[in-house]
Design a protein around this motif. Structure first.
Motif, PDB file in Angstrom:
ATOM      1  N   ALA A  14      40.977  32.098  45.685  1.00 48.87           N
ATOM      2  CA  ALA A  14      40.572  31.642  47.013  1.00 48.87           C
ATOM      3  C   ALA A  14      39.840  32.753  47.768  1.00 48.87           C
ATOM      4  N   ALA A  15      40.319  33.980  47.630  1.00 48.88           N
ATOM      5  CA  ALA A  15      39.667  35.111  48.288  1.00 48.88           C
ATOM      6  C   ALA A  15      38.278  35.357  47.715  1.00 48.88           C
ATOM      7  N   GLU A  16      38.135  35.199  46.408  1.00 47.95           N
ATOM      8  CA  GLU A  16      36.819  35.362  45.784  1.00 47.95           C
ATOM      9  C   GLU A  16      35.866  34.273  46.255  1.00 47.95           C
ATOM     10  N   LEU A  17      36.343  33.055  46.347  1.00 42.94           N
ATOM     11  CA  LEU A  17      35.530  31.969  46.885  1.00 42.94           C
ATOM     12  C   LEU A  17      35.066  32.292  48.304  1.00 42.94           C
ATOM     13  N   ALA A  18      35.963  32.857  49.108  1.00 47.74           N
ATOM     14  CA  ALA A  18      35.645  33.160  50.504  1.00 47.74           C
ATOM     15  C   ALA A  18      34.548  34.215  50.634  1.00 47.74           C
ATOM     16  N   ARG A  19      34.422  35.085  49.635  1.00 53.66           N
ATOM     17  CA  ARG A  19      33.365  36.096  49.657  1.00 53.66           C
ATOM     18  C   ARG A  19      31.985  35.452  49.677  1.00 53.66           C
ATOM     19  N   TYR A  20      31.905  34.221  49.174  1.00 52.95           N
ATOM     20  CA  TYR A  20      30.630  33.512  49.099  1.00 52.95           C
ATOM     21  C   TYR A  20      30.644  32.268  49.997  1.00 52.95           C
ATOM     22  N   GLY A  21      31.493  32.312  51.013  1.00 48.96           N
ATOM     23  CA  GLY A  21      31.642  31.173  51.902  1.00 48.96           C
ATOM     24  C   GLY A  21      30.403  30.900  52.735  1.00 48.96           C
ATOM     25  N   THR A  22      30.350  29.702  53.271  1.00 41.70           N
ATOM     26  CA  THR A  22      29.242  29.267  54.120  1.00 41.70           C
ATOM     27  C   THR A  22      29.694  29.275  55.575  1.00 41.70           C
ATOM     28  N   ASP A  23      28.805  28.887  56.466  1.00 40.76           N
ATOM     29  CA  ASP A  23      29.169  28.777  57.875  1.00 40.76           C
ATOM     30  C   ASP A  23      30.200  27.679  58.098  1.00 40.76           C
ATOM     31  N   GLU A  24      30.238  26.730  57.177  1.00 41.04           N
ATOM     32  CA  GLU A  24      31.148  25.594  57.326  1.00 41.04           C
ATOM     33  C   GLU A  24      32.504  25.808  56.668  1.00 41.04           C
ATOM     34  N   HIS A  25      32.524  26.509  55.516  1.00 43.92           N
ATOM     35  CA  HIS A  25      33.740  26.588  54.729  1.00 43.92           C
ATOM     36  C   HIS A  25      33.916  27.981  54.118  1.00 43.92           C
ATOM     37  N   PRO A  26      35.160  28.387  53.881  1.00 38.57           N
ATOM     38  CA  PRO A  26      35.406  29.660  53.189  1.00 38.57           C
ATOM     39  C   PRO A  26      35.304  29.519  51.677  1.00 38.57           C
ATOM     40  N   TRP A  27      34.239  28.929  51.216  1.00 42.25           N
ATOM     41  CA  TRP A  27      33.924  28.808  49.799  1.00 42.25           C
ATOM     42  C   TRP A  27      32.445  28.452  49.688  1.00 42.25           C
ATOM     43  N   PRO A  28      31.826  28.698  48.538  1.00 40.57           N
ATOM     44  CA  PRO A  28      30.404  28.371  48.391  1.00 40.57           C
ATOM     45  C   PRO A  28      30.184  26.877  48.270  1.00 40.57           C
ATOM     46  N   SER A  29      28.979  26.458  48.569  1.00 40.78           N
ATOM     47  CA  SER A  29      28.590  25.074  48.329  1.00 40.78           C
ATOM     48  C   SER A  29      27.992  25.012  46.930  1.00 40.78           C
ATOM     49  N   PHE A  30      28.656  24.314  46.033  1.00 42.26           N
ATOM     50  CA  PHE A  30      28.174  24.240  44.656  1.00 42.26           C
ATOM     51  C   PHE A  30      26.949  23.332  44.573  1.00 42.26           C
ATOM     52  N   ALA A  31      25.910  23.830  43.917  1.00 38.69           N
ATOM     53  CA  ALA A  31      24.739  22.989  43.678  1.00 38.69           C
ATOM     54  C   ALA A  31      25.115  21.849  42.748  1.00 38.69           C
ATOM     55  N   VAL A  32      25.942  22.173  41.756  1.00 39.47           N
ATOM     56  CA  VAL A  32      26.481  21.168  40.830  1.00 39.47           C
ATOM     57  C   VAL A  32      27.934  21.502  40.560  1.00 39.47           C
ATOM     58  N   CYS A  33      28.779  20.502  40.624  1.00 38.71           N
ATOM     59  CA  CYS A  33      30.183  20.652  40.249  1.00 38.71           C
ATOM     60  C   CYS A  33      30.454  19.678  39.109  1.00 38.71           C
ATOM     61  N   PHE A  34      30.707  20.227  37.918  1.00 39.45           N
ATOM     62  CA  PHE A  34      31.068  19.407  36.773  1.00 39.45           C
ATOM     63  C   PHE A  34      32.567  19.107  36.825  1.00 39.45           C
ATOM     64  N   LEU A  35      32.921  17.888  36.505  1.00 39.53           N
ATOM     65  CA  LEU A  35      34.319  17.512  36.414  1.00 39.53           C
ATOM     66  C   LEU A  35      34.551  16.665  35.174  1.00 39.53           C
ATOM     67  N   GLY A  36      35.571  16.999  34.426  1.00 43.15           N
ATOM     68  CA  GLY A  36      36.053  16.115  33.397  1.00 43.15           C
ATOM     69  C   GLY A  36      37.026  15.131  34.028  1.00 43.15           C
ATOM     70  N   VAL A  37      37.342  14.091  33.319  1.00 44.23           N
ATOM     71  CA  VAL A  37      38.248  13.067  33.828  1.00 44.23           C
ATOM     72  C   VAL A  37      39.252  12.730  32.734  1.00 44.23           C
ATOM     73  N   GLY A  38      40.538  12.783  33.068  1.00 41.58           N
ATOM     74  CA  GLY A  38      41.556  12.423  32.096  1.00 41.58           C
ATOM     75  C   GLY A  38      41.787  10.929  32.050  1.00 41.58           C
ATOM     76  N   PRO A  39      42.417  10.427  30.994  1.00 38.83           N
ATOM     77  CA  PRO A  39      42.746   9.001  30.925  1.00 38.83           C
ATOM     78  C   PRO A  39      43.590   8.541  32.106  1.00 38.83           C
ATOM     79  N   ASP A  40      44.361   9.474  32.699  1.00 36.14           N
ATOM     80  CA  ASP A  40      45.181   9.135  33.865  1.00 36.14           C
ATOM     81  C   ASP A  40      44.406   9.237  35.168  1.00 36.14           C
ATOM     82  N   GLY A  41      43.118   9.594  35.082  1.00 36.93           N
ATOM     83  CA  GLY A  41      42.292   9.697  36.285  1.00 36.93           C
ATOM     84  C   GLY A  41      42.325  11.061  36.948  1.00 36.93           C
ATOM     85  N   HIS A  42      42.926  12.072  36.314  1.00 32.87           N
ATOM     86  CA  HIS A  42      42.962  13.389  36.961  1.00 32.87           C
ATOM     87  C   HIS A  42      41.607  14.079  36.845  1.00 32.87           C
ATOM     88  N   ILE A  43      41.310  14.936  37.819  1.00 35.02           N
ATOM     89  CA  ILE A  43      40.133  15.785  37.816  1.00 35.02           C
ATOM     90  C   ILE A  43      40.590  17.205  38.120  1.00 35.02           C
TER      91      ILE A  43
END
Length: 259
Positions: free
Chosen positions: A129-158
């Motif tokens: 979380a602290a590393e994310l905050a190093r690249y935070g934006t004016d809106e959030h203490p984390w970067p805005s990902f240009a692309v976020c890949f997500l896998g999906v489990g059979p149970d619907g988890h991400i």
């Protein structure tokens, strides 16, 4: 073929290999466009067989030579709290598939601390979380990902947000420790929904008949607490890249015949 449901889009390919090719092409096109004028691109990767297949396919594309990888930062939506060289590590899988084959600076590769790092599970999540905050934006203490890949489990988890568990409802933290995961290994670090959903583009990659139910529930607007994938949404676009087997339960009335 493309299917649309509200702001969600489903791209259907015949086979998992065709899905990987389609996603790798989109990925390289997007990163090249983002970095062409000197802009930084933050990318959140995922593990699993399809996550690796996409990256391996990208690594074989000659366009990787045209990208300034010093402008690209890699993160992971979740990570397994195991030793750094354990085959279960998402980061290790991604390095072997793509990162070891491109000139990305090591400081641009942001891994959650492993179990042999000297940090506890809670400390690993806090450090991430602290590393994310190093690249935070004016809106959030984390970067805005240009692309976020997500896998999906059979149970619907991400990521490591599993159905009917506390982690999926947390909104006041960027990264969380996960214990007693219903899917091994039991200890993990995960990003939270606010971080994932602040991404410009969320790309969900899923193949196989065992994912059909999760896809159907996501498109039908199921409760995200019970079906976490239903709550995944990018700020600009949300795309499900699936094969025909995973699309078997998509309702015909969701198909945009005019597209």
């Amino acid at each position: 073929m493309q299917v649309s449901s509200a702001e969600k889009r489903v791209v259907v390919e015949a086979t998992p290999a065709a899905v990987a090719t389609r996603v790798a092409d989109r990925f390289l096109t997007r990163v090249r466009a983002r970095t062409r004028n000197g802009r930084i691109a933050h990318i959140a990767l995922t593990g699993g067989s399809m996550g690796g297949a996409v990256l391996r396919t990208a690594a074989e594309d000659p366009r990787i030579e045209e990208i300034d990888w010093s402008l690209v930062h890699f993160w992971w939506g979740d990570e397994r709290y195991v030793p750094r060289d354990d085959a279960d590590r998402n980061a290790l899988q991604s390095r072997r598939a793509l990162l070891d084959h491109i000139p990305v600076p090591e400081e641009n590769v942001h891994e959650a601390a492993a179990s042999d790092s000297g940090l506890s599970l809670d400390e690993s999540a806090a450090a991430y979380a602290a590393e994310l905050a190093r690249y935070g934006t004016d809106e959030h203490p984390w970067p805005s990902f240009a692309v976020c890949f997500l896998g999906v489990g059979p149970d619907g988890h991400i990521a490591s947000l599993f159905p009917d568990r506390e982690e999926v409802t947390v909104t006041d933290a960027a990264a969380l420790p996960v214990r007693n995961s219903p899917k091994p290994p039991p200890e993990r670090v995960t990003l939270t929904r606010p971080v994932l959903n602040s991404s410009k583009r969320v790309w969900l990659v899923l193949t196989g008949a065992d994912k059909a139910s999760a896809l159907g529930l996501a498109l039908a607007g199921a409760s995200y607490s019970s079906v976490p994938v239903a709550g995944a949404k990018g700020r600009k676009r949300t795309v499900f890249f699936v094969d025909e087997s995973a699309a078997s339960e998509v309702s015909p009335d969701l198909i945009d015949q005019a597209y």
